[in-house]
Design an enzyme around this catalytic site. Structure first.
Site, PDB file in Angstrom:
ATOM      1  N   CYS A 132      -0.795   1.335  -8.073  1.00  0.00           N
ATOM      2  CA  CYS A 132      -1.818   1.131  -9.087  1.00  0.00           C
ATOM      3  C   CYS A 132      -2.929   0.270  -8.470  1.00  0.00           C
ATOM      4  CB  CYS A 132      -1.224   0.450 -10.323  1.00  0.00           C
ATOM      5  SG  CYS A 132      -0.734  -1.272 -10.046  1.00  0.00           S
ATOM      6  N   GLU A 135       5.795  -2.852  -5.311  1.00  0.00           N
ATOM      7  CA  GLU A 135       4.980  -3.236  -4.163  1.00  0.00           C
ATOM      8  C   GLU A 135       4.808  -4.755  -4.086  1.00  0.00           C
ATOM      9  OE1 GLU A 135       4.363  -1.026  -6.573  1.00  0.00           O
ATOM     10  OE2 GLU A 135       2.836   0.423  -5.964  1.00  0.00           O
ATOM     11  N   HIS A 166       5.660  -5.400 -10.030  1.00  0.00           N
ATOM     12  CA  HIS A 166       5.789  -4.019  -9.563  1.00  0.00           C
ATOM     13  C   HIS A 166       6.521  -4.020  -8.224  1.00  0.00           C
ATOM     14  CE1 HIS A 166       2.124  -2.318 -11.967  1.00  0.00           C
ATOM     15  NE2 HIS A 166       2.919  -3.071 -12.722  1.00  0.00           N
ATOM     16  N   CYS A 182      -1.733  -3.305  -7.456  1.00  0.00           N
ATOM     17  CA  CYS A 182      -0.942  -3.314  -6.224  1.00  0.00           C
ATOM     18  C   CYS A 182      -1.805  -2.985  -5.015  1.00  0.00           C
ATOM     19  CB  CYS A 182       0.230  -2.340  -6.341  1.00  0.00           C
ATOM     20  SG  CYS A 182       1.453  -2.881  -7.555  1.00  0.00           S
TER      21      CYS A 182
END
Length: 168
Positions: A85, A57, A55, A88
């Site tokens: 999420c 992040e 992701h 993360c």
């Protein structure tokens, strides 16, 4: 003054999101800042890297950690175009980021409540300053448009397959 800085850094995160979209990824971008300098940046790369943890992040945290040769990213601010999420968010806590700024929220009250709950019961007395809805419209629209185009494309593909089936 802080809002103006936040907006400028979020524009950088949006550039990362646009790059993700360009390479066929879900358009989410992140930029990690330390003392007004970019320490790391990332964009969603799960599809291209065949990695469910890639992701935006996580990619920004990995980039920064390699640069400073440390997994603790103390006194940094993470700008991300979409509310992180749970995975993360856990990485943000583990890296000890000081401040999280995100653009669009995911409109899931349960997820935001869970983040608050995780922070509240964190064993290490960690404090994270969270600022949300910076450039909310711009951050939301890039995702809305991406999924709108994707649905339209899938609808077209379905129509083609239906015609082929009828012709058989």
């Amino acid at each position: 003054m802080q809002y103006k800085k936040d907006k400028n850094w979020m524009k950088m995160a949006l550039q990362c999101a646009r790059y993700a979209e360009k390479i066929g990824e879900v358009p989410i971008g992140a930029v990690l800042i330390l003392e007004e300098n970019i320490l790391g940046f990332g964009w969603n790369s799960s599809i291209s890297q065949h990695d469910p943890t890639a992701h935006a992040e996580i990619m920004a945290l990995r980039d920064a950690g390699k640069k400073i040769k440390n997994y603790r990213l103390i006194n940094t601010t993470l700008y991300v175009t979409l509310q992180p999420c749970i995975m993360c968010f856990g990485a943000i806590i583990q890296s000890r980021i000081k401040r999280l700024v995100f653009g669009a929220d995911c409109n899931k009250l349960d997820e935001l409540n869970m983040m608050t709950h995780i922070l509240h019961y964190s064993k290490n007395k960690y404090k994270l300053n969270i600022k949300k809805n910076i450039m909310h419209n711009e951050c939301s629209n890039i995702l809305i448009n991406f999924f709108h185009k994707k649905r339209k494309y899938m609808h077209t593909i379905d129509a083609i397959f239906n015609r082929i089936t009828i012709l058989k």
